[in-house]
Design a protein around this motif. Structure first.
Motif, short mmCIF file in Angstrom:
data_model
loop_
_atom_site.label_atom_id
_atom_site.label_comp_id
_atom_site.label_asym_id
_atom_site.label_seq_id
_atom_site.Cartn_x
_atom_site.Cartn_y
_atom_site.Cartn_z
N PRO A 104 1.71 11.29 0.07
CA PRO A 104 1.15 12.05 -1.06
C PRO A 104 2.03 11.99 -2.32
N LYS A 105 3.35 11.94 -2.15
CA LYS A 105 4.25 11.85 -3.30
C LYS A 105 4.12 10.47 -3.97
N VAL A 106 3.97 9.42 -3.14
CA VAL A 106 3.74 8.08 -3.67
C VAL A 106 2.42 8.09 -4.46
N SER A 107 1.40 8.73 -3.91
CA SER A 107 0.11 8.82 -4.58
C SER A 107 0.25 9.50 -5.94
N GLN A 108 1.03 10.56 -5.99
CA GLN A 108 1.26 11.25 -7.27
C GLN A 108 1.88 10.30 -8.29
N ASN B 61 0.85 -1.18 0.00
CA ASN B 61 0.00 0.00 0.00
C ASN B 61 0.90 1.24 0.00
N GLN B 62 0.29 2.40 -0.16
CA GLN B 62 1.07 3.64 -0.29
C GLN B 62 1.88 3.96 0.96
N ARG B 63 1.34 3.66 2.12
CA ARG B 63 2.09 3.90 3.36
C ARG B 63 3.34 3.03 3.43
N GLU B 64 3.21 1.78 3.02
CA GLU B 64 4.36 0.88 3.02
C GLU B 64 5.42 1.33 2.01
N VAL B 65 4.97 1.76 0.85
CA VAL B 65 5.90 2.26 -0.17
C VAL B 65 6.61 3.51 0.34
N ALA B 66 5.88 4.40 0.98
CA ALA B 66 6.49 5.61 1.53
C ALA B 66 7.58 5.25 2.54
#
Length: 105
Positions: free
Chosen positions: A57-61, A44-49
């Motif tokens: 938010p940068k991962v989301s972008q 998920n985005q938190r794990e990637v961050a």
């Protein structure tokens, strides 16, 4: 991102007139690989961050290919954080190749 007309290339970003088409193309190709890795690993985005040192938010972008505020270097660093080897090669352009930038991801 200034636009100028440059018809007849194989790159749609050039054809749309983006002066930074080469960099945008490289970022898109690397972002595709980045997103494929995330999907393959089920992160998920938190794990990637946490893995990459990026903000969520940068991962989301990056996940949404909103690449205007993400540097090419940052995308490369993110890939390295995901255990990838990023290689940049400089060589003389062959007669059959135009001078320019290409990415193989």
């Amino acid at each position: 991102m200034t636009r100028t007309s440059n018809p007849g290339t194989r790159n749609v970003l050039y054809e749309l007139g983006f002066e930074d088409a080469a960099e945008l193309t490289a970022k898109v190709q690397l972002a595709i690989r980045f997103n494929d890795l995330i999907d393959e690993r089920g992160l998920n985005q938190r794990e990637v961050a946490a893995l990459t040192g990026m903000t969520q938010p940068k991962v989301s972008q990056l996940r949404r290919y909103k690449l205007q505020n993400v540097s090419l270097e940052r995308v490369m660093q993110a890939l390295v954080s995901l255990d990838q080897h990023v290689e940049i090669r400089v060589r003389k352009a062959r007669r059959s190749d135009a001078a320019g930038i290409s990415v193989a991801a």
